[in-house]
Write a protein that holds these residues in place. Structure first.
Motif, mmCIF file in Angstrom:
data_model
loop_
_atom_site.group_PDB
_atom_site.id
_atom_site.type_symbol
_atom_site.label_atom_id
_atom_site.label_comp_id
_atom_site.label_asym_id
_atom_site.label_seq_id
_atom_site.Cartn_x
_atom_site.Cartn_y
_atom_site.Cartn_z
ATOM 1 N N GLY B 17 4.051 -4.817 -2.557
ATOM 2 C CA GLY B 17 3.932 -5.697 -1.407
ATOM 3 C C GLY B 17 2.553 -6.306 -1.318
ATOM 4 O O GLY B 17 1.678 -6.029 -2.148
ATOM 5 N N VAL B 18 2.367 -7.126 -0.300
ATOM 6 C CA VAL B 18 1.083 -7.804 -0.089
ATOM 7 C C VAL B 18 0.336 -7.079 1.029
ATOM 8 O O VAL B 18 0.886 -6.871 2.119
ATOM 9 N N PHE B 19 -0.904 -6.703 0.764
ATOM 10 C CA PHE B 19 -1.709 -5.967 1.734
ATOM 11 C C PHE B 19 -3.056 -6.660 1.922
ATOM 12 O O PHE B 19 -3.710 -7.051 0.958
ATOM 13 N N LEU B 20 -3.451 -6.790 3.187
ATOM 14 C CA LEU B 20 -4.729 -7.426 3.520
ATOM 15 C C LEU B 20 -5.781 -6.346 3.720
ATOM 16 O O LEU B 20 -5.621 -5.442 4.540
ATOM 17 N N LEU B 21 -6.872 -6.466 2.985
ATOM 18 C CA LEU B 21 -7.973 -5.512 3.132
ATOM 19 C C LEU B 21 -8.721 -5.785 4.430
ATOM 20 O O LEU B 21 -8.661 -6.894 4.971
ATOM 21 N N PRO B 22 -9.434 -4.804 4.976
ATOM 22 C CA PRO B 22 -10.087 -4.982 6.280
ATOM 23 C C PRO B 22 -11.082 -6.156 6.254
ATOM 24 O O PRO B 22 -11.802 -6.318 5.269
#
Lengths: 145, 130
Positions: B17-22
Motif C-alpha cells: 500500500g501507499v504510506f505517508l511518512l510523518p
C-alpha cells in the motif's frame, strides 16, 4: 523582517532557491547564535565547524547529513537576497524559521497547522502585505485566510 | 514487511500500500532513503527515488528492483505530482513510502511512523511504537 511569499505571487525577477540540497554546497555556514538555534530546534544538533555538526546521538557528521528542513532554514538565514522554497520543510523546520529568522525571504506553504509557540511570542514576518510581530496574531490571520 | 539486519538495521513493518511518512524534518527519512538505495545495489528488493533521479526517470523510467518489496519516494514535494501514477501502481504490489509535507495532490495514502536511532531505522503503523 522575514518576507513570506505565496508561490503564485512572487516578485518579478526574484531569485528562487527550490533545490535546497544542491544549494547547500554554495554557502559556508557561520557560527552565529541563529545557526546554533536552528540546528538545536530542528535537528537536536550542535555546531562543530562550518562543515560539521554533532547530531542528537553525539556523532560528528558532515553538514550534508542534515535534514532537508534544517538545510532550508540555514539557507534562509544565509541567503537573505534569495527566496527559499520551504515546500520540503517539515512542520518543525517551518516553525523554527518563522519563530527565529528575522531577515530573509521564503515561499510559504500553509498547511493545516498553526506555528507552535517557542520561548517567545515575538516574530518579525511580512505576509500578504501585513507585518506581524506576534505569533498569536499571525496564527489567527492564518486561520482566517 | 521488510527487514535488513545490516548496519543500520532497517525494519519496515507495513503491508502493501501507499504510506505517508510523518511531515516533520530530521526524523530520519533521507537517511532511510539513502540506505534503501544502497541496499538495492546489493541486490535487495528495495529502493528509493529522489529529486535528483527525476531527469533519468522522465527519460527512461524508474530504476526499480525486480519484484520490489519497498519503494520510497524521498523529497516528493519537490516533484509532485509526477510520480502519482507510479505510486498508485506500486502500492498494489509492494509497500510504498512517500516523504510528503503537503504541497500538491498525491494518491491516497495512510500515515505511518518512523523511528530513527543510532544504527536502527524502523517504519510501522501510526500509534504502534516501532
Amino acid at each position: 523582517m522575514l518576507h513570506l511569499h505565496r508561490s503564485n505571487q512572487l516578485p518579478v525577477g526574484s531569485k528562487v532557491v527550490d533545490d535546497v540540497e544542491a544549494w547547500m554546497v554554495r554557502v559556508r555556514l557561520q557560527d552565529t547564535p541563529l545557526t546554533r538555534v536552528l540546528l538545536k530546534e530542528i535537528e537536536g544538533a550542535e555546531w562543530v565547524s562550518p562543515d560539521k555538526f554533532k547530531d542528537r546521538f553525539g556523532c560528528t557528521l558532515y553538514i550534508d547529513a542534515l535534514s532537508t528542513g534544517c538545510k532550508t532554514a540555514l539557507l534562509v538565514a544565509a541567503l537573505p537576497e534569495y527566496i527559499i522554497d520551504t515546500r520540503e520543510c517539515g512542520h518543525n523546520a517551518r516553525n523554527a524559521i518563522i519563530r527565529n529568522i528575522t531577515t530573509g525571504n521564503i515561499i510559504f506553504h500553509y498547511g493545516d497547522f498553526n506555528i507552535l509557540e517557542g520561548a517567545s511570542d515575538v516574530i518579525d514576518v511580512m505576509l500578504d502585505g501585513r507585518h506581524f510581530t506576534s505569533l498569536n496574531a499571525f496564527n489567527l490571520y492564518l486561520e482566517e485566510v | 514487511m521488510y527487514t535488513s539486519m545490516g548496519n543500520p538495521i532497517v525494519h519496515i513493518d507495513l503491508p502493501k500500500g501507499v504510506f505517508l511518512l510523518p511531515p516533520e524534518s530530521a526524523v530520519g527519512k533521507t537517511y532511510l532513503s539513502n540506505t534503501l538505495r544502497l541496499l538495492q545495489r546489493t541486490g535487495e528488493p528495495v529502493t528509493s527515488i529522489t529529486l535528483a533521479d527525476m531527469p533519468y526517470v522522465r527519460k527512461c523510467g524508474a530504476n526499480l528492483p525486480p519484484n520490489p518489496v519497498v519503494v520510497m519516494f524521498d523529497r516528493y514535494d519537490a516533484y509532485v505530482p509526477e510520480c502519482n501514477g507510479l505510486i498508485s501502481e506500486l502500492g498494489k504490489v509492494c509497500t510504498v513510502l512517500v516523504d510528503y509535507k503537503g504541497v500538491g495532490p498525491i494518491p491516497h495514502g495512510r500515515s505511518c511512523d518512523i523511528s530513527y536511532a543510532s544504527g536502527r531505522i524502523e517504519v510501522g503503523p501510526v500509534g504502534v511504537r516501532v
